[in-house]
Enzyme design. Sequence first.
Site, PDB file in Angstrom:
ATOM      1  N   HIS A 191       0.831  -1.213   0.000  1.00 54.30           N
ATOM      2  CA  HIS A 191       0.000   0.000   0.000  1.00 54.30           C
ATOM      3  C   HIS A 191       0.864   1.261   0.000  1.00 54.30           C
ATOM      4  O   HIS A 191       0.661   2.164  -0.837  1.00 54.30           O
ATOM      5  CB  HIS A 191      -0.907  -0.006   1.230  1.00 54.30           C
ATOM      6  CG  HIS A 191      -1.842   1.167   1.292  1.00 54.30           C
ATOM      7  ND1 HIS A 191      -3.105   1.144   0.746  1.00 54.30           N
ATOM      8  CD2 HIS A 191      -1.687   2.409   1.828  1.00 54.30           C
ATOM      9  CE1 HIS A 191      -3.687   2.305   0.943  1.00 54.30           C
ATOM     10  NE2 HIS A 191      -2.860   3.099   1.602  1.00 54.30           N
ATOM     11  N   GLU A 192       1.813   1.324   0.913  1.00 52.89           N
ATOM     12  CA  GLU A 192       2.633   2.533   1.027  1.00 52.89           C
ATOM     13  C   GLU A 192       3.577   2.693  -0.163  1.00 52.89           C
ATOM     14  O   GLU A 192       3.889   3.817  -0.566  1.00 52.89           O
ATOM     15  CB  GLU A 192       3.436   2.508   2.341  1.00 52.89           C
ATOM     16  CG  GLU A 192       2.576   2.475   3.602  1.00 52.89           C
ATOM     17  CD  GLU A 192       1.566   3.609   3.679  1.00 52.89           C
ATOM     18  OE1 GLU A 192       1.807   4.677   3.078  1.00 52.89           O
ATOM     19  OE2 GLU A 192       0.522   3.410   4.323  1.00 52.89           O
ATOM     20  N   HIS A 244       1.815   4.706  -2.833  1.00 56.11           N
ATOM     21  CA  HIS A 244       1.910   6.149  -2.590  1.00 56.11           C
ATOM     22  C   HIS A 244       3.314   6.654  -2.933  1.00 56.11           C
ATOM     23  O   HIS A 244       3.479   7.693  -3.582  1.00 56.11           O
ATOM     24  CB  HIS A 244       1.616   6.471  -1.122  1.00 56.11           C
ATOM     25  CG  HIS A 244       0.197   6.213  -0.712  1.00 56.11           C
ATOM     26  ND1 HIS A 244      -0.887   6.663  -1.430  1.00 56.11           N
ATOM     27  CD2 HIS A 244      -0.314   5.567   0.382  1.00 56.11           C
ATOM     28  CE1 HIS A 244      -2.006   6.298  -0.816  1.00 56.11           C
ATOM     29  NE2 HIS A 244      -1.682   5.634   0.274  1.00 56.11           N
TER      30      HIS A 244
END
Length: 345
Positions: free
Chosen positions: A21-22, A25
């Site tokens: 997920h990170e 980003h």
Amino acid sequence: MNNLFVILLVALSFGLLIVGHEFGHFIVAKMNGVKVDEFAIGMGPLVCKFKGKETMYSLRLLPIGGYVKMLGEYDDSDNEISEEDKKRAYIFKHPLRKISIILAGPVMNFILAFIIFWGLNIFEGYNSTIIGEVVDGSPAQNAGLEVGDEITALNSKKFLNWSDFVFELQNVKNKETINIKVLRNNQEMEFNINPEINGNSIIIGIKPKFIENAGFFESISNGFKETISEIKQVIGSLVYLITGKASFKDLGGPVTIFKVSGQAAKAGFAELMNFTAFLSVNLGIFNLIPFPALDGGAVIVNSIELITRKRIKQEILAKINYVGFTLLILLMIFVTLKDIFFPIV
């Protein structure tokens, strides 16, 4: 299986979700020319860190998520950000660029789920929509279904795969008669089945044919279908929860997730990976909910900025996010207590 090894596998599974997920980003922020000050796995007190070219990579104590700290993410004062840094500050990027950075996290969760499903299809195989077994005396046998029939529709509704079929079956409105269409010897046939009802479960008495050694491109296709199917099912479950068709008793929190993850790990690496893909889809969709402190809330904020061409003051956003984060923590505490005193597993 050794309990310590199980805990390690579960920790690696959770870590994979957070990193995926990170990283979404992080990589899209870099692509948009935004400087990333910190890439953190975990929250709270610092455990260890190392400095990259311009980003600090850290491991933090509480395994409840992670974050990517971008330059100027919460500062918009000319006194706080130099003219040189403004070129790489998140806050001064076009709203569409910021939205792309925000959406990259959930999208990466869906991509991660696809990669896992694709790998499982190649190395483990998958359940097809072809009937592999018809239980003697079952509603399916009484209706005339046979081994080798390929199910194509349920109550005139198409579905993506076996999992999607089961989900649709368990949520049919009229449980007295179910219509199933199949392909038999390249001819479409239609059957009306009177199912058995066991509690909240609908039973018709069939099992899928398991396909082993799926090919490369077949695995890609099925991995994609399984990912879309999981997204569809998670959204459907949320709708049922909101509309009252499902009970909050069935809502699981961190304790339930840890228990189920442990059970999956004990069942084997493939089961754990399958559950990890399921959690990855859940994490992606949860973050898209338009609520403060979640990615979905940030998308709404930047969409407003895109339409009005005016930036909302950061101090206002900080207060809104603080309230949102507090409510999320309270929700986590609530479902954790519910897991402990009213467990569903």
